[in-house]
Design a protein around this motif. Sequence first.
Motif, PDB file in Angstrom:
ATOM      1  N   GLY A  46      -9.634 -11.614   3.852  1.00  0.00           N
ATOM      2  CA  GLY A  46      -8.791 -12.669   3.286  1.00  0.00           C
ATOM      3  C   GLY A  46      -8.466 -12.401   1.822  1.00  0.00           C
ATOM      4  N   LEU A  47      -9.480 -11.987   1.060  1.00  0.00           N
ATOM      5  CA  LEU A  47      -9.275 -11.680  -0.362  1.00  0.00           C
ATOM      6  C   LEU A  47      -8.373 -10.461  -0.542  1.00  0.00           C
ATOM      7  CD1 LEU A  47     -12.873 -12.349  -1.760  1.00  0.00           C
ATOM      8  CD2 LEU A  47     -10.816 -13.711  -2.179  1.00  0.00           C
ATOM      9  N   LYS A  48      -8.494  -9.477   0.362  1.00  0.00           N
ATOM     10  CA  LYS A  48      -7.620  -8.294   0.288  1.00  0.00           C
ATOM     11  C   LYS A  48      -6.166  -8.678   0.529  1.00  0.00           C
ATOM     12  CE  LYS A  48     -10.957  -4.744   1.647  1.00  0.00           C
ATOM     13  NZ  LYS A  48     -11.425  -3.902   2.750  1.00  0.00           N
ATOM     14  N   VAL A  49      -5.942  -9.523   1.526  1.00  0.00           N
ATOM     15  CA  VAL A  49      -4.573  -9.968   1.830  1.00  0.00           C
ATOM     16  C   VAL A  49      -3.984 -10.716   0.636  1.00  0.00           C
ATOM     17  CG1 VAL A  49      -3.207 -11.531   3.280  1.00  0.00           C
ATOM     18  CG2 VAL A  49      -4.859  -9.967   4.337  1.00  0.00           C
ATOM     19  N   MET A  50      -4.801 -11.590   0.010  1.00  0.00           N
ATOM     20  CA  MET A  50      -4.334 -12.322  -1.163  1.00  0.00           C
ATOM     21  C   MET A  50      -4.042 -11.384  -2.333  1.00  0.00           C
ATOM     22  SD  MET A  50      -6.732 -15.768  -0.803  1.00  0.00           S
ATOM     23  CE  MET A  50      -7.141 -15.735  -2.496  1.00  0.00           C
ATOM     24  N   LEU A 105     -11.713   2.701  -1.053  1.00  0.00           N
ATOM     25  CA  LEU A 105     -10.282   2.376  -1.113  1.00  0.00           C
ATOM     26  C   LEU A 105     -10.059   0.920  -1.495  1.00  0.00           C
ATOM     27  CD1 LEU A 105      -9.067   4.337   2.040  1.00  0.00           C
ATOM     28  CD2 LEU A 105      -8.444   4.830  -0.343  1.00  0.00           C
ATOM     29  N   GLY A 106     -10.923   0.038  -1.008  1.00  0.00           N
ATOM     30  CA  GLY A 106     -10.805  -1.376  -1.367  1.00  0.00           C
ATOM     31  C   GLY A 106     -10.991  -1.578  -2.856  1.00  0.00           C
ATOM     32  N   PRO A 131      -3.888   1.701  -1.070  1.00  0.00           N
ATOM     33  CA  PRO A 131      -5.317   1.882  -0.786  1.00  0.00           C
ATOM     34  C   PRO A 131      -5.968   0.594  -0.258  1.00  0.00           C
ATOM     35  CG  PRO A 131      -4.818   2.532  -3.061  1.00  0.00           C
ATOM     36  CD  PRO A 131      -3.567   1.971  -2.468  1.00  0.00           C
ATOM     37  N   LEU A 132      -5.517  -0.544  -0.789  1.00  0.00           N
ATOM     38  CA  LEU A 132      -6.073  -1.819  -0.334  1.00  0.00           C
ATOM     39  C   LEU A 132      -5.684  -2.086   1.118  1.00  0.00           C
ATOM     40  CD1 LEU A 132      -7.896  -3.759  -1.781  1.00  0.00           C
ATOM     41  CD2 LEU A 132      -5.911  -5.063  -2.518  1.00  0.00           C
ATOM     42  N   GLY A 133      -4.451  -1.744   1.470  1.00  0.00           N
ATOM     43  CA  GLY A 133      -3.991  -1.911   2.853  1.00  0.00           C
ATOM     44  C   GLY A 133      -4.738  -0.985   3.801  1.00  0.00           C
ATOM     45  N   LEU A 134      -4.962   0.248   3.356  1.00  0.00           N
ATOM     46  CA  LEU A 134      -5.716   1.206   4.170  1.00  0.00           C
ATOM     47  C   LEU A 134      -7.162   0.733   4.352  1.00  0.00           C
ATOM     48  CD1 LEU A 134      -5.532   3.816   5.726  1.00  0.00           C
ATOM     49  CD2 LEU A 134      -5.931   5.066   3.616  1.00  0.00           C
ATOM     50  N   SER A 135      -7.726   0.182   3.296  1.00  0.00           N
ATOM     51  CA  SER A 135      -9.082  -0.374   3.372  1.00  0.00           C
ATOM     52  C   SER A 135      -9.121  -1.524   4.376  1.00  0.00           C
ATOM     53  CB  SER A 135      -9.538  -0.848   1.992  1.00  0.00           C
ATOM     54  OG  SER A 135     -10.805  -1.456   2.070  1.00  0.00           O
TER      55      SER A 135
END
Length: 139
Positions: free
Chosen positions: A128-132, A71-72, A83-87
């Motif tokens: 951190g990278l996902k949040v960005m 998902l990421g 999907p990024l949020g779920l990851s």
Amino acid sequence: PEILNNSSQLSSLPLQILLYVNGVYYIFYFLATLTMIVYKSQVFSYPDDFLAPDLLVLFIMAILEVPRLYLGSKGNLTEEEAPLGLSLVLTLGSVVLAVYFLAWQTYVLRADVILNALLLSAYGLESGLKVMAIAAFVS
């Protein structure tokens, strides 16, 4: 005729690389942790009631890792927040399980501390990278 391309790429290359590296590292982590659990069960007086839960947590963590990384990667490459949020949520679950192996399993060896410190550091950086990336996709 000149083709105008106004699209901009929002997906994160550092995040994609880190997801790949984490996938490779997790295979090593899983095998090393499994080997150490077997080692500890042979060398120490490992209570039978505790061996199964430690193994169960490791396998749950492995099962969680597959959709977490998928998902990421999918969310990053398709520039979709969901999907990024779920990851990111699954990463929180993985963090809890890594902390279990760092602090709460029956026997904690120095190798456990090193493996889990590396894993937790990678999870932190990845989060951190996902949040960005999510912030970039939303804006």
